[in-house]
Design a protein around this motif. Structure first.
Motif, PDB file in Angstrom:
ATOM      1  N   ALA A 102       0.847  -1.200   0.000  1.00  0.00           N
ATOM      2  CA  ALA A 102       0.000   0.000   0.000  1.00  0.00           C
ATOM      3  C   ALA A 102       0.878   1.244   0.000  1.00  0.00           C
ATOM      4  O   ALA A 102       1.801   1.376   0.814  1.00  0.00           O
ATOM      5  N   LEU A 103       0.593   2.158  -0.931  1.00  0.00           N
ATOM      6  CA  LEU A 103       1.359   3.392  -1.046  1.00  0.00           C
ATOM      7  C   LEU A 103       0.618   4.582  -0.436  1.00  0.00           C
ATOM      8  O   LEU A 103       1.230   5.424   0.226  1.00  0.00           O
ATOM      9  N   ALA A 104      -0.669   4.668  -0.675  1.00  0.00           N
ATOM     10  CA  ALA A 104      -1.482   5.776  -0.165  1.00  0.00           C
ATOM     11  C   ALA A 104      -2.951   5.337  -0.133  1.00  0.00           C
ATOM     12  O   ALA A 104      -3.330   4.329  -0.742  1.00  0.00           O
ATOM     13  N   LYS A 105      -3.784   6.136   0.556  1.00  0.00           N
ATOM     14  CA  LYS A 105      -5.206   5.797   0.691  1.00  0.00           C
ATOM     15  C   LYS A 105      -6.041   7.061   0.611  1.00  0.00           C
ATOM     16  O   LYS A 105      -5.646   8.123   1.118  1.00  0.00           O
ATOM     17  N   LEU A 106      -7.220   6.931  -0.042  1.00  0.00           N
ATOM     18  CA  LEU A 106      -8.153   8.049  -0.145  1.00  0.00           C
ATOM     19  C   LEU A 106      -9.107   8.082   1.047  1.00  0.00           C
ATOM     20  O   LEU A 106      -9.310   7.077   1.739  1.00  0.00           O
ATOM     21  N   ASP A 107      -9.707   9.260   1.253  1.00  0.00           N
ATOM     22  CA  ASP A 107     -10.790   9.379   2.237  1.00  0.00           C
ATOM     23  C   ASP A 107     -12.000   8.626   1.671  1.00  0.00           C
ATOM     24  O   ASP A 107     -12.500   8.945   0.584  1.00  0.00           O
ATOM     25  N   THR A 108     -12.487   7.632   2.398  1.00  0.00           N
ATOM     26  CA  THR A 108     -13.555   6.749   1.880  1.00  0.00           C
ATOM     27  C   THR A 108     -14.889   6.948   2.603  1.00  0.00           C
ATOM     28  O   THR A 108     -15.769   6.089   2.482  1.00  0.00           O
ATOM     29  N   GLN A 109     -15.090   8.036   3.318  1.00  0.00           N
ATOM     30  CA  GLN A 109     -16.344   8.208   4.064  1.00  0.00           C
ATOM     31  C   GLN A 109     -17.554   8.217   3.117  1.00  0.00           C
ATOM     32  O   GLN A 109     -18.565   7.553   3.375  1.00  0.00           O
ATOM     33  N   THR A 110     -17.425   8.936   2.019  1.00  0.00           N
ATOM     34  CA  THR A 110     -18.539   9.001   1.064  1.00  0.00           C
ATOM     35  C   THR A 110     -18.789   7.634   0.432  1.00  0.00           C
ATOM     36  O   THR A 110     -19.941   7.186   0.299  1.00  0.00           O
ATOM     37  N   LEU A 111     -17.718   6.954   0.074  1.00  0.00           N
ATOM     38  CA  LEU A 111     -17.873   5.630  -0.517  1.00  0.00           C
ATOM     39  C   LEU A 111     -18.479   4.642   0.466  1.00  0.00           C
ATOM     40  O   LEU A 111     -19.311   3.798   0.097  1.00  0.00           O
ATOM     41  N   GLU A 112     -18.079   4.743   1.725  1.00  0.00           N
ATOM     42  CA  GLU A 112     -18.625   3.845   2.741  1.00  0.00           C
ATOM     43  C   GLU A 112     -20.126   4.085   2.888  1.00  0.00           C
ATOM     44  O   GLU A 112     -20.916   3.127   3.004  1.00  0.00           O
ATOM     45  N   ALA A 113     -20.569   5.340   2.878  1.00  0.00           N
ATOM     46  CA  ALA A 113     -21.998   5.639   2.992  1.00  0.00           C
ATOM     47  C   ALA A 113     -22.756   5.105   1.788  1.00  0.00           C
ATOM     48  O   ALA A 113     -23.851   4.514   1.918  1.00  0.00           O
ATOM     49  N   ARG A 114     -22.200   5.285   0.606  1.00  0.00           N
ATOM     50  CA  ARG A 114     -22.868   4.778  -0.594  1.00  0.00           C
ATOM     51  C   ARG A 114     -22.888   3.255  -0.607  1.00  0.00           C
ATOM     52  O   ARG A 114     -23.848   2.643  -1.089  1.00  0.00           O
ATOM     53  N   ARG A 115     -21.831   2.649  -0.085  1.00  0.00           N
ATOM     54  CA  ARG A 115     -21.824   1.183  -0.015  1.00  0.00           C
ATOM     55  C   ARG A 115     -22.902   0.675   0.934  1.00  0.00           C
ATOM     56  O   ARG A 115     -23.580  -0.325   0.642  1.00  0.00           O
ATOM     57  N   ARG A 116     -23.078   1.347   2.064  1.00  0.00           N
ATOM     58  CA  ARG A 116     -24.117   0.916   3.010  1.00  0.00           C
ATOM     59  C   ARG A 116     -25.510   1.073   2.377  1.00  0.00           C
ATOM     60  O   ARG A 116     -26.382   0.208   2.545  1.00  0.00           O
ATOM     61  N   ALA A 117     -25.696   2.169   1.633  1.00  0.00           N
ATOM     62  CA  ALA A 117     -26.987   2.356   0.961  1.00  0.00           C
ATOM     63  C   ALA A 117     -27.210   1.275  -0.083  1.00  0.00           C
ATOM     64  O   ALA A 117     -28.334   0.735  -0.226  1.00  0.00           O
ATOM     65  N   GLU A 182     -11.904  -0.744  -2.792  1.00  0.00           N
ATOM     66  CA  GLU A 182     -10.616  -1.439  -2.907  1.00  0.00           C
ATOM     67  C   GLU A 182      -9.597  -0.564  -3.634  1.00  0.00           C
ATOM     68  O   GLU A 182      -8.413  -0.528  -3.268  1.00  0.00           O
ATOM     69  N   LYS A 183     -10.051   0.148  -4.669  1.00  0.00           N
ATOM     70  CA  LYS A 183      -9.157   1.009  -5.428  1.00  0.00           C
ATOM     71  C   LYS A 183      -8.857   2.321  -4.725  1.00  0.00           C
ATOM     72  O   LYS A 183      -8.034   3.098  -5.205  1.00  0.00           O
ATOM     73  N   SER A 184      -9.482   2.570  -3.611  1.00  0.00           N
ATOM     74  CA  SER A 184      -9.151   3.777  -2.844  1.00  0.00           C
ATOM     75  C   SER A 184      -7.818   3.627  -2.124  1.00  0.00           C
ATOM     76  O   SER A 184      -7.316   4.589  -1.537  1.00  0.00           O
ATOM     77  N   VAL A 185      -7.268   2.399  -2.166  1.00  0.00           N
ATOM     78  CA  VAL A 185      -5.915   2.162  -1.654  1.00  0.00           C
ATOM     79  C   VAL A 185      -4.997   1.968  -2.853  1.00  0.00           C
ATOM     80  O   VAL A 185      -5.192   1.042  -3.647  1.00  0.00           O
ATOM     81  N   LEU A 186      -4.001   2.840  -3.014  1.00  0.00           N
ATOM     82  CA  LEU A 186      -3.061   2.759  -4.126  1.00  0.00           C
ATOM     83  C   LEU A 186      -1.958   1.769  -3.762  1.00  0.00           C
ATOM     84  O   LEU A 186      -1.296   1.923  -2.736  1.00  0.00           O
ATOM     85  N   ARG A 187      -1.757   0.756  -4.623  1.00  0.00           N
ATOM     86  CA  ARG A 187      -0.776  -0.293  -4.352  1.00  0.00           C
ATOM     87  C   ARG A 187       0.279  -0.340  -5.455  1.00  0.00           C
ATOM     88  O   ARG A 187       0.012   0.043  -6.601  1.00  0.00           O
TER      89      ARG A 187
END
Length: 385
Positions: A102-117, A182-187
């Motif tokens: 893992a090199l870097a990671k994005l803020d995933t709060q919005t994605l997490e909310a959309r995933r729950r919906a 998954e792609k919010s983590v840069l590898r």
């Protein structure tokens, strides 16, 4: 009165005679000294000199050196495939990482909310499908007995299929969000060394925008510009001598590119460097390529050459004269210099013995005493045979 002038004249004559005798003695002594010096010089032992043989050959090998750069087999700029704000950076510039790190990671709060919906939509569609299926099962025997109309049963059956499609769409949206998470983590796509970090934490990035530059750790290559006329003699798969820093390497030729630089008239030869070469990307490296020149001449040590006026070079050949070995001047042309020796041609003949060193201390025509050179006579005899 007459005796006094006679006495004076006698004294004058005696003085002149004494001076003449003295001058004669000095001249005679000087002549004897000069003759003695010349006899001493003629009896002086000839100067000992080192010798070498001029062995003529029809061609010679010359090393042509070409310069290039070390390059990683893979060089790339990597970034996120989804938009977002960078929340964390896990590596630093110059750090070596393994494939998949893992090199870097994005803020995933919005994605997490959309995933729950999306997960809730899947659950809802699953429940609706279960209800539609149960309704179809209950109505099936009634439709067969004629208790309900065929139209009503068709509505129930098609409603179930619509709910199935809605469930599949909801599941696809959920899967898409899972992929985005998954792609919010840069590898790292391969084992590499981090080059430059182009974006820092807090920056908002778009899909495809580079965040890091990477260079692979394995399979480093040397990309070297080679003259076009020389490149056609290179053999793919053959090992060639490379020079990197103060180390000599043997590396196989992988490929020769077909394009030519119109400015330098060179093409690029690609060599695969050994795995233990921990070179930096962009370091200089050179290759030595042998080339046969169809020129007649022979090799001599540089110490045997005498530079004259207007670029004329001479050597001192050993000749026999009146029972003595004397040094005589011969003119040569220098065709190529390699290390401490030169390939020359000129008035020297095949098998001639030449003074190998100390030529500046010897005048042409001077008698010399050549020192024994191991193997010299054998080399000359072999060449003559």
């Amino acid at each position: 009165m007459t005796g006094k002038p006679y006495k004076t004249r006698w004294k004058g004559s005696a003085l002149a005679l004494a001076i003449a005798v003295g001058i004669t003695g000095v001249v005679t002594a000087a002549l004897h000294a000069r003759v003695s010096a010349e006899q001493s010089a003629s009896l002086r032992a000839p100067m000992p000199v080192e010798q070498t043989a001029f062995i003529e050959q029809q061609d010679f090998q010359r090393e042509q050196k070409f310069l290039g750069l070390v390059q990683a087999a893979s060089r790339s700029q990597v970034g996120f495939e989804v938009p977002g704000a960078i929340a964390e950076v896990f590596v630093r510039e110059g750090q070596a990482v393994e494939a998949g790190a893992a090199l870097a990671k994005l803020d995933t709060q919005t994605l997490e909310a959309r995933r729950r919906a999306a997960a809730s939509a899947v659950d809802q569609a699953s429940a609706e499908l279960e209800l539609a299926s149960a309704r179809r099962v209950r109505q099936a025997p009634l439709a067969e007995s004629g208790a309900i109309s065929a139209q009503l049963f068709d509505d129930t059956r098609l409603a179930e299929k619509a709910v199935e499609s809605a469930l599949a769409a909801a599941q696809a949206r959920l899967d898409s969000l899972e992929i985005d998470l998954e792609k919010s983590v840069l590898r790292a796509p391969y084992a590499a060394r981090i080059g430059r970090q182009l974006l820092d934490r807090g920056a908002v990035t778009q899909p495809g925008a580079p965040v890091f530059t990477l260079t692979s750790l394995e399979n480093r290559e040397a990309h070297i510009g080679v003259a076009v006329e020389q490149a056609r003699y290179l053999t793919v798969g053959k090992n060639y001598p490379l020079q990197w820093r103060d180390r000599s390497l043997s590396a196989p030729l992988v490929a020769v590119r077909s394009d030519v630089n119109p400015v330098s008239m060179t093409t690029v030869a690609i060599f695969s460097l050994p795995g233990d070469v921990d070179a930096f990307d962009g370091e200089p490296v050179s290759v030595s390529v042998p080339r046969t020149e169809p020129e007649t001449g022979g090799w001599l040590p540089l110490s045997a050459l005498i530079e004259g006026e207007r670029g004329i070079w001479t050597v001192l050949a050993l000749r026999e004269r009146d029972g003595n070995t004397v040094a005589l001047r011969e003119v040569v042309e220098v065709l190529h210099v390699s290390g401490d020796r030169a390939f020359v041609r000129g008035s020297v003949r095949d098998g001639d013995r030449l003074i190998a060193d100390g030529v500046h201390r010897i005048a042409p025509g001077t008698a010399v005493a050549p020192l024994e050179a191991p193997g010299l006579e054998n080399a000359v005899a072999h060449q003559e045979s």
